[in-house]
Design a protein around this motif. Structure first.
Motif, PDB file in Angstrom:
ATOM      1  N   ALA A   1       0.846  -1.284  -0.103  1.00 33.24           N
ATOM      2  CA  ALA A   1       0.057  -0.085   0.019  1.00 33.24           C
ATOM      3  C   ALA A   1       0.682   1.236  -0.018  1.00 33.24           C
ATOM      4  O   ALA A   1       0.422   2.361  -0.766  1.00 33.24           O
ATOM      5  N   CYS A   2       2.155   1.189   0.880  1.00 31.81           N
ATOM      6  CA  CYS A   2       2.855   2.486   0.845  1.00 31.81           C
ATOM      7  C   CYS A   2       3.514   2.643  -0.610  1.00 31.81           C
ATOM      8  O   CYS A   2       3.544   3.897  -1.122  1.00 31.81           O
ATOM      9  N   LYS A   3       3.973   1.727  -1.378  1.00 30.79           N
ATOM     10  CA  LYS A   3       4.692   1.667  -2.387  1.00 30.79           C
ATOM     11  C   LYS A   3       3.430   2.416  -3.544  1.00 30.79           C
ATOM     12  O   LYS A   3       3.769   3.184  -4.347  1.00 30.79           O
ATOM     13  N   GLU A   4       2.178   1.759  -3.537  1.00 32.43           N
ATOM     14  CA  GLU A   4       1.157   2.349  -4.320  1.00 32.43           C
ATOM     15  C   GLU A   4       0.926   3.770  -4.126  1.00 32.43           C
ATOM     16  O   GLU A   4       0.688   4.768  -5.151  1.00 32.43           O
ATOM     17  N   LEU A   5       0.855   4.228  -2.996  1.00 31.58           N
ATOM     18  CA  LEU A   5       0.477   5.560  -2.467  1.00 31.58           C
ATOM     19  C   LEU A   5       1.736   6.347  -3.220  1.00 31.58           C
ATOM     20  O   LEU A   5       1.547   7.449  -3.462  1.00 31.58           O
ATOM     21  N   ASN A   6       2.791   6.188  -3.049  1.00 32.11           N
ATOM     22  CA  ASN A   6       4.003   6.764  -3.376  1.00 32.11           C
ATOM     23  C   ASN A   6       3.986   7.284  -4.766  1.00 32.11           C
ATOM     24  O   ASN A   6       4.498   8.148  -5.305  1.00 32.11           O
ATOM     25  N   GLU A   7       3.552   5.940  -5.679  1.00 33.17           N
ATOM     26  CA  GLU A   7       3.536   6.006  -6.844  1.00 33.17           C
ATOM     27  C   GLU A   7       2.442   6.846  -7.376  1.00 33.17           C
ATOM     28  O   GLU A   7       2.567   7.555  -8.483  1.00 33.17           O
ATOM     29  N   GLU A   8       1.344   7.047  -6.543  1.00 32.81           N
ATOM     30  CA  GLU A   8       0.144   7.857  -6.974  1.00 32.81           C
ATOM     31  C   GLU A   8       0.619   9.362  -6.597  1.00 32.81           C
ATOM     32  O   GLU A   8      -0.263  10.135  -6.434  1.00 32.81           O
ATOM     33  N   GLY A   9       1.674   9.506  -6.227  1.00 35.43           N
ATOM     34  CA  GLY A   9       2.254  11.024  -5.616  1.00 35.43           C
ATOM     35  C   GLY A   9       1.916  11.396  -4.255  1.00 35.43           C
ATOM     36  O   GLY A   9       1.692  12.491  -3.898  1.00 35.43           O
ATOM     37  N   ILE A  10       1.448  10.365  -3.261  1.00 40.32           N
ATOM     38  CA  ILE A  10       1.115  10.839  -1.822  1.00 40.32           C
ATOM     39  C   ILE A  10       2.369  10.361  -0.978  1.00 40.32           C
ATOM     40  O   ILE A  10       2.631   8.997  -1.153  1.00 40.32           O
ATOM     41  N   PRO A  11       3.126  11.297  -0.644  1.00 44.05           N
ATOM     42  CA  PRO A  11       4.204  10.920   0.082  1.00 44.05           C
ATOM     43  C   PRO A  11       4.254  10.061   1.139  1.00 44.05           C
ATOM     44  O   PRO A  11       3.725  10.569   2.299  1.00 44.05           O
ATOM     45  N   ILE A  12       4.694   8.914   1.474  1.00 43.05           N
ATOM     46  CA  ILE A  12       4.657   8.182   2.513  1.00 43.05           C
ATOM     47  C   ILE A  12       5.958   8.136   3.123  1.00 43.05           C
ATOM     48  O   ILE A  12       6.810   7.354   2.383  1.00 43.05           O
ATOM     49  N   VAL A  13       6.251   8.640   4.148  1.00 42.01           N
ATOM     50  CA  VAL A  13       7.689   8.948   4.503  1.00 42.01           C
ATOM     51  C   VAL A  13       8.227   7.881   5.283  1.00 42.01           C
ATOM     52  O   VAL A  13       9.506   8.068   5.896  1.00 42.01           O
ATOM     53  N   GLY A  14       7.296   7.041   5.857  1.00 39.23           N
ATOM     54  CA  GLY A  14       7.857   5.844   6.867  1.00 39.23           C
ATOM     55  C   GLY A  14       6.922   4.969   7.411  1.00 39.23           C
ATOM     56  O   GLY A  14       5.695   5.334   7.104  1.00 39.23           O
ATOM     57  N   LEU A  15       7.337   3.838   8.226  1.00 41.00           N
ATOM     58  CA  LEU A  15       6.449   2.962   8.688  1.00 41.00           C
ATOM     59  C   LEU A  15       6.916   2.556   9.851  1.00 41.00           C
ATOM     60  O   LEU A  15       8.139   2.266  10.147  1.00 41.00           O
ATOM     61  N   THR A  16       5.918   2.437  11.008  1.00 41.22           N
ATOM     62  CA  THR A  16       6.227   2.014  12.204  1.00 41.22           C
ATOM     63  C   THR A  16       5.515   0.761  12.653  1.00 41.22           C
ATOM     64  O   THR A  16       4.532   0.814  12.764  1.00 41.22           O
ATOM     65  N   TRP A  17       6.474  -0.151  12.986  1.00 44.62           N
ATOM     66  CA  TRP A  17       5.881  -1.572  13.526  1.00 44.62           C
ATOM     67  C   TRP A  17       5.672  -1.260  15.083  1.00 44.62           C
ATOM     68  O   TRP A  17       6.708  -0.906  15.665  1.00 44.62           O
ATOM     69  N   PHE A  18       4.398  -1.380  15.475  1.00 44.35           N
ATOM     70  CA  PHE A  18       3.980  -0.913  16.895  1.00 44.35           C
ATOM     71  C   PHE A  18       2.958  -2.032  17.355  1.00 44.35           C
ATOM     72  O   PHE A  18       1.984  -2.317  16.951  1.00 44.35           O
ATOM     73  N   PRO A  19       3.341  -2.727  18.432  1.00 40.97           N
ATOM     74  CA  PRO A  19       4.614  -2.377  19.372  1.00 40.97           C
ATOM     75  C   PRO A  19       5.939  -3.322  18.918  1.00 40.97           C
ATOM     76  O   PRO A  19       5.704  -4.371  18.215  1.00 40.97           O
ATOM     77  N   PHE A  20       6.860  -2.855  19.329  1.00 39.22           N
ATOM     78  CA  PHE A  20       8.206  -3.683  19.037  1.00 39.22           C
ATOM     79  C   PHE A  20       8.186  -4.953  19.726  1.00 39.22           C
ATOM     80  O   PHE A  20       8.527  -5.984  19.024  1.00 39.22           O
ATOM     81  N   PHE A  21       7.828  -5.205  20.869  1.00 39.13           N
ATOM     82  CA  PHE A  21       7.407  -6.386  21.540  1.00 39.13           C
ATOM     83  C   PHE A  21       5.923  -6.455  22.038  1.00 39.13           C
ATOM     84  O   PHE A  21       5.326  -5.377  22.032  1.00 39.13           O
ATOM     85  N   ASP A  22       5.475  -7.698  22.473  1.00 38.45           N
ATOM     86  CA  ASP A  22       4.140  -7.732  22.678  1.00 38.45           C
ATOM     87  C   ASP A  22       3.565  -6.816  24.034  1.00 38.45           C
ATOM     88  O   ASP A  22       4.671  -6.334  24.594  1.00 38.45           O
ATOM     89  N   LEU A  23       2.482  -6.531  23.938  1.00 37.88           N
ATOM     90  CA  LEU A  23       1.958  -5.609  24.904  1.00 37.88           C
ATOM     91  C   LEU A  23       0.909  -6.437  26.070  1.00 37.88           C
ATOM     92  O   LEU A  23       0.594  -7.446  25.500  1.00 37.88           O
ATOM     93  N   VAL A  24       0.781  -5.528  26.857  1.00 41.92           N
ATOM     94  CA  VAL A  24      -0.252  -6.079  27.778  1.00 41.92           C
ATOM     95  C   VAL A  24      -1.618  -5.466  27.573  1.00 41.92           C
ATOM     96  O   VAL A  24      -1.837  -4.372  27.405  1.00 41.92           O
ATOM     97  N   ASP A  25      -2.735  -6.197  27.246  1.00 34.22           N
ATOM     98  CA  ASP A  25      -3.809  -5.776  26.967  1.00 34.22           C
ATOM     99  C   ASP A  25      -4.556  -4.763  27.901  1.00 34.22           C
ATOM    100  O   ASP A  25      -4.421  -4.976  29.135  1.00 34.22           O
ATOM    101  N   TRP A  26      -5.008  -3.624  27.597  1.00 33.44           N
ATOM    102  CA  TRP A  26      -5.685  -2.498  28.150  1.00 33.44           C
ATOM    103  C   TRP A  26      -6.698  -3.279  29.250  1.00 33.44           C
ATOM    104  O   TRP A  26      -6.859  -2.594  30.135  1.00 33.44           O
ATOM    105  N   GLY A  27      -7.266  -4.415  28.817  1.00 33.32           N
ATOM    106  CA  GLY A  27      -8.370  -5.048  29.798  1.00 33.32           C
ATOM    107  C   GLY A  27      -7.805  -5.420  30.860  1.00 33.32           C
ATOM    108  O   GLY A  27      -8.761  -5.706  31.890  1.00 33.32           O
ATOM    109  N   TYR A  28      -6.371  -5.502  31.172  1.00 33.43           N
ATOM    110  CA  TYR A  28      -5.872  -5.640  32.299  1.00 33.43           C
ATOM    111  C   TYR A  28      -6.165  -5.111  33.533  1.00 33.43           C
ATOM    112  O   TYR A  28      -6.501  -5.546  34.634  1.00 33.43           O
ATOM    113  N   ARG A  29      -6.617  -3.720  33.129  1.00 31.26           N
ATOM    114  CA  ARG A  29      -7.281  -2.817  34.443  1.00 31.26           C
ATOM    115  C   ARG A  29      -8.296  -3.501  35.327  1.00 31.26           C
ATOM    116  O   ARG A  29      -8.427  -3.100  36.265  1.00 31.26           O
TER     117      ARG A  29
END
Length: 410
Positions: free
Chosen positions: A333-361
């Motif tokens: 999708a990023c590649k296609e957007l850039n080819e269409e003239g929409i500048p996608i300047v980066g991608l963040t994988w989030f979270p880096f390691f597993d997280l604790v479900d917010w339902g923990y509260r």
């Protein structure tokens, strides 16, 4: 995508909702995932991945435990790491859902915007010489949903009146925060980050609701950039739910702009199908999103704001195979957007390691039972410690970075 324009990033989940009521438990992801004790090893792993940027949160409630008294001891250590290792550039999350305990009524407190700006300025004065990238507040939309619409997090408001009360408060905070940092760090770069939404329906009679909610998904960006005047499609709707004309006039008089539009997109959570339940109430259940859905959101954001777009969060809750498949899909999708003239300047994988479900509260379950499989590193419990175990998603992520850095198209 040009190699010198596209940034690969990771992020460490940093939700801090620590005020408790009604039998709740504090939700501090750094504490629950043992990042406070393992921060240096975690950052080393992030650097080793090949990522050049990392989204990183500051626990405001720990730094400023009393008004205008700042304890930077732990933060000094982490920021010192970034100064020593400039190959990993932090994007600082100044607020990631939570506030200090002394701020009564949390985001609804009338002093909140000035208080968060004071904190931001203090941070910038201490680290602004080498910390240049800032997100004033992560996901205003989710903040307004959980704290103002659905009464899940403090200050436990409810309904659209609560949603807009929180949204206008945090948006004022974003503006004052940006102004405060800019007064200290003149070359600061601001990434306004929000959760992305796309609304669809299979019922023609609900098309007007789709139009409304697809407008409302941009409400933070519209507010902070001074776009909501009396002719705006959200103006009357917001007035109906308690926002005053004077409040909207304030935003018109104090606009700021992001340098980068940050979009958080999760295929399992970002797309909603509008329908009516058995009682006739409008409901918004999640449906599985695709790269095509993200492209629609990104294209609309670029059309409106003419700013570069960065994916500031994305991942997939599921097996390693499902996560790798999604990584490939969103990159396409990023590649296609850039080819269409929409500048996608980066991608963040989030979270880096597993997280604790917010339902923990509220669940009463153990941390181990609440771990969610999102990360490039899995968390495995042994003898009271959560060990970081590299998985095949990390291998795929690193392979793509190497391919890109060697001149590949992705």
């Amino acid at each position: 995508m040009k190699n010198d324009q596209f940034k690969w990033a990771v992020g460490i989940e940093n939700t801090f909702v620590t005020q408790i009521a009604k039998g709740e438990r504090a939700l501090d992801e750094y504490e629950l995932t043992q990042h406070y004790d393992n921060w240096e090893a975690d950052l080393n792993l992030a650097r080793e991945s090949g990522a050049s940027m990392i989204r990183y949160g500051i626990p405001w409630y720990k730094v400023e435990q009393n008004p205008d008294e700042f304890n930077w001891d732990w933060t000094d250590q982490v920021m010192g790491y970034f100064k020593r290792h400039p190959s990993l550039t932090p994007i600082i999350d100044l607020v990631h859902y939570g506030t200090p305990h002394w701020l009564t009524n949390e985001f609804a407190n009338g002093h909140y915007p000035k208080m968060v700006a004071r904190f931001a300025k203090a941070f910038a004065e201490r680290y602004g010489e080498f910390i240049k990238y800032y997100t004033p507040l992560n996901e205003p939309y989710v903040t307004a949903e959980f704290s103002g619409l659905n009464s899940v997090w403090p200050p436990y408001l409810e309904g659209l009146a609560g949603f807009y009360q929180i949204m206008t408060q945090v948006s004022k905070g974003i503006i004052l925060t940006q102004q405060a940092i800019k007064s200290v760090v003149t070359d600061a770069v601001f990434i306004h980050v929000d959760a992305t939404k796309r609304y669809v329906t299979h019922e023609e009679r609900l098309n007007s609701e789709v139009v409304l909610w697809n407008e409302n998904r941009f409400v933070m960006w519209e507010l902070v950039q001074g776009c909501i005047n009396s002719e705006h499609p959200l103006y009357d709707f917001m007035i109906t739910y308690g926002v005053t004309p004077e409040t909207l006039e304030w935003f018109l008089s104090h606009p700021v702009e992001p340098d980068i539009v940050g979009l958080n997109y999760y295929p399992q959570f970002s797309v909603h199908s509008i329908s009516r339940d058995s009682k006739g109430h409008i409901v918004f259940p999640h449906v599985m999103g695709t790269g095509k859905d993200f492209k629609e959101i990104a294209a609309e954001a670029f059309k409106r704001y003419k700013k570069p777009v960065m994916i500031t969060e994305t991942s997939f809750r599921g097996s390693e195979e499902e996560r790798i498949s999604w990584l490939n899909s969103i990159l396409e999708a990023c590649k296609e957007l850039n080819e269409e003239g929409i500048p996608i300047v980066g991608l963040t994988w989030f979270p880096f390691f597993d997280l604790v479900d917010w339902g923990y509260r509220t669940s009463g379950k153990s941390v181990e039972d609440e771990l969610l499989p999102f990360g490039l590193y899995s968390l495995e419990s042994k003898d009271g410690k959560l060990n970081r175990k590299k998985n095949r998603v990390a291998d795929a992520f690193e392979d793509l970075i190497r391919y890109h850095n060697e001149g590949g198209e992705r």
